[in-house]
Design a protein around this motif. Structure first.
Motif, PDB file in Angstrom:
ATOM      1  N   ARG A 201      30.408  50.427  45.808  1.00 44.67           N
ATOM      2  CA  ARG A 201      31.152  49.696  44.816  1.00 44.67           C
ATOM      3  C   ARG A 201      31.969  48.675  45.577  1.00 44.67           C
ATOM      4  O   ARG A 201      32.945  48.993  46.195  1.00 44.67           O
ATOM      5  N   ALA A 224      38.928  51.223  48.189  1.00 45.13           N
ATOM      6  CA  ALA A 224      39.539  52.329  47.459  1.00 45.13           C
ATOM      7  C   ALA A 224      40.072  51.837  46.138  1.00 45.13           C
ATOM      8  O   ALA A 224      39.875  52.454  45.095  1.00 45.13           O
ATOM      9  N   HIS A 225      40.720  50.676  46.178  1.00 43.73           N
ATOM     10  CA  HIS A 225      41.290  50.120  44.964  1.00 43.73           C
ATOM     11  C   HIS A 225      40.214  49.911  43.915  1.00 43.73           C
ATOM     12  O   HIS A 225      40.330  50.357  42.789  1.00 43.73           O
ATOM     13  N   ALA A 227      37.226  51.102  43.682  1.00 43.10           N
ATOM     14  CA  ALA A 227      36.605  52.333  43.225  1.00 43.10           C
ATOM     15  C   ALA A 227      37.487  52.986  42.177  1.00 43.10           C
ATOM     16  O   ALA A 227      37.022  53.475  41.156  1.00 43.10           O
ATOM     17  N   GLU A 228      38.775  52.950  42.434  1.00 41.61           N
ATOM     18  CA  GLU A 228      39.699  53.635  41.543  1.00 41.61           C
ATOM     19  C   GLU A 228      39.833  52.881  40.229  1.00 41.61           C
ATOM     20  O   GLU A 228      39.846  53.463  39.159  1.00 41.61           O
ATOM     21  N   VAL A 229      39.908  51.576  40.338  1.00 41.78           N
ATOM     22  CA  VAL A 229      40.065  50.765  39.146  1.00 41.78           C
ATOM     23  C   VAL A 229      38.872  50.932  38.211  1.00 41.78           C
ATOM     24  O   VAL A 229      38.989  50.899  36.999  1.00 41.78           O
ATOM     25  N   LYS A 230      37.725  51.177  38.815  1.00 40.74           N
ATOM     26  CA  LYS A 230      36.519  51.312  38.002  1.00 40.74           C
ATOM     27  C   LYS A 230      36.347  52.711  37.443  1.00 40.74           C
ATOM     28  O   LYS A 230      35.334  53.036  36.858  1.00 40.74           O
ATOM     29  N   ASN A 231      37.354  53.503  37.683  1.00 44.36           N
ATOM     30  CA  ASN A 231      37.247  54.900  37.287  1.00 44.36           C
ATOM     31  C   ASN A 231      36.986  55.052  35.799  1.00 44.36           C
ATOM     32  O   ASN A 231      37.394  54.249  35.005  1.00 44.36           O
ATOM     33  N   GLY A 232      36.337  56.135  35.412  1.00 43.70           N
ATOM     34  CA  GLY A 232      36.145  56.327  33.977  1.00 43.70           C
ATOM     35  C   GLY A 232      35.340  57.529  33.644  1.00 43.70           C
ATOM     36  O   GLY A 232      34.507  58.046  34.218  1.00 43.70           O
TER      37      GLY A 232
END
Lengths: 232, 196
Positions: A201, A224-225, A227-232
């Motif tokens: 990602r 990391a950012h 990946a995290e922002v795309k979390n869901g």
């Protein structure tokens, strides 16, 4: 971009789940039964269309700096609406989706489309994009749930299939089966599209790429950012 | 006390958030490439999960349920978590700079981590008491930690493997996650049998 491509790109070419890889959590979690998958798909599509429309209408009003919190509040409002509607009119579905229903708020497909599409396009285009992306999400969920339900428990929409129902591969209905079927489907789409699979990602496909403060920082923290922002 | 131990064990091993309940999959896939980032992210998640539960539980009981506003749960919780994360970040920066340097980059990302919103809602749904909720949040965070560390190890092996072309990258990672998740099925029933 013509209206038709805006509508259809979400189905395969820019499929939100298999190609952009957003919203993995609900995809894995509710795809054990075809009926639940469709329910989840419709709920998320409804939220997506509404939030895309409203965000597109408000795109010149919401100040740029606080737009993410604004989007989140709007999305959370629509999610609550869906929760109440389902609780009132489709209680069995409400029970089946459980905690994944309120978690549509943090489903990145919705925030991702708001940020990538709705805040720079006209309302009509945004609604079409919402419908297309929602269709892509629902269809993927449905295909995945069908595979897992037919092979895993030998039923389809709850109806028994003669030989399979006594010879189900029960691991497919459980958590490991979710990961494995998802991986296999993603590989299949890569094969069809003949493109290199998403290796990682990276920031280009990140929902918040435009405003990402850690982008220039490069290195692992930005990965990391995203990946995290795309979390869901 | 026994109750608390059983809640922790259940949250870490049996109902592991990542491997059994599919919450927080994105950081699990995204940040599990090296051990340093994986532990940093996991510690931040444990930290925020406990604090978020500590704050949202009283809000739910004293504010929402007391005034019959249960339907506002989703909106209020996500806002509280977002504000809380900002607040924790500022406080850490000011008072515990060492910890801020270690967790800083991960904190703002956690707002959209569905495991955090998930654990706060799950605590209310499970009708836990305040203390039990906090213990469950801690256990869920530790479960996330465990899954991340194990999977980082698996992934470092994957880097050197050569899967079929279509499976390269994310697909094979997902299949590997499925196998790790299968291993966790071995813990099924362990809590019921230990504490019956």
């Amino acid at each position: 971009m013509s209206k038709l491509t805006t509508l259809t790109k979400g189905i395969i070419k820019e499929n939100p789940v298999l190609v952009i890889v957003l919203g993995t959590c609900p995809t894995l979690a509710v795809s054990t039964q075809a009926s639940n998958a469709i329910g989840m798909g419709i709920a998320a599509t409804f939220v997506l269309i509404c939030s895309n429309l409203v965000i597109s209408l408000l795109r010149n009003i919401i100040p740029d700096k606080v737009r993410i919190p604004c989007y989140v509040v709007l999305i959370a409002g629509f999610v609550s609406l869906v929760q109440l509607l389902l609780e009132a009119y489709a209680y069995s579905l409400y029970e089946a989706l459980g905690i994944y229903l309120p978690l549509i708020v943090v489903n990145c497909i919705i925030l991702g489309r708001a940020e990538m599409f709705a805040n720079k396009n006209k309302p009509l285009d945004s609604v079409l994009d919402g419908i297309g992306m929602g269709l892509g999400f629902t269809l993927t969920l449905f295909v995945m749930a069908s595979i897992r339900e037919i092979l895993g428990s030998g039923t389809f929409f709850g109806a028994k299939i003669p030989w399979l129902s006594s010879n189900g591969i029960s691991v497919l209905t459980m958590a490991p089966g979710g990961f494995i079927v998802f991986g296999a489907l993603m590989a299949l789409v890569n094969r069809i599209l003949r493109k290199k699979p998403p290796k990682d990602r990276d920031c280009e496909s990140c929902a918040l790429a435009g405003s990402c403060s850690s982008k220039s920082g490069a290195s692992s923290s930005s990965a990391a950012h995203c990946a995290e922002v795309k979390n869901g | 006390m026994v109750k608390f131990v059983s809640i922790i064990l259940a949250a870490v091993l049996v109902n592991n958030y990542v491997l059994r309940q599919f919450l927080g999959i994105c950081p699990f896939l995204g940040v599990s490439k090296d051990l340093k980032n994986a532990t940093g992210m996991s510690i931040a998640v444990v930290f925020v999960m406990v604090i978020a539960t500590a704050v949202t539980y009283p809000i739910q009981k004293a504010l929402l349920e007391a005034h019959n506003l249960g339907y506002l749960q989703t909106i209020v919780f996500i806002l509280v978590i977002a504000a809380l994360v900002q607040f924790v970040e500022i406080a850490l920066k000011k008072f515990v700079p060492a910890l801020y340097r270690a967790l800083g980059v991960y904190l703002p990302l956690i707002t959209t981590n569905c495991a955090v919103l998930g654990v706060t809602i799950a605590n209310i749904d499970a009708k836990y008491t305040y203390a039990e909720s906090l213990v469950n949040a801690l256990g869920s965070g530790l479960g996330f930690f465990l899954a991340m560390v194990i999977f980082t190890g698996v992934r470092s092996k994957l880097e050197n493997s050569r899967p079929p072309k279509a499976f390269e990258g994310l697909p094979i990672t997902l299949v590997a996650a499925g196998i790790v998740s299968l291993a966790f099925f071995g813990f099924g029933g362990i809590v019921e049998n230990l504490f019956k």
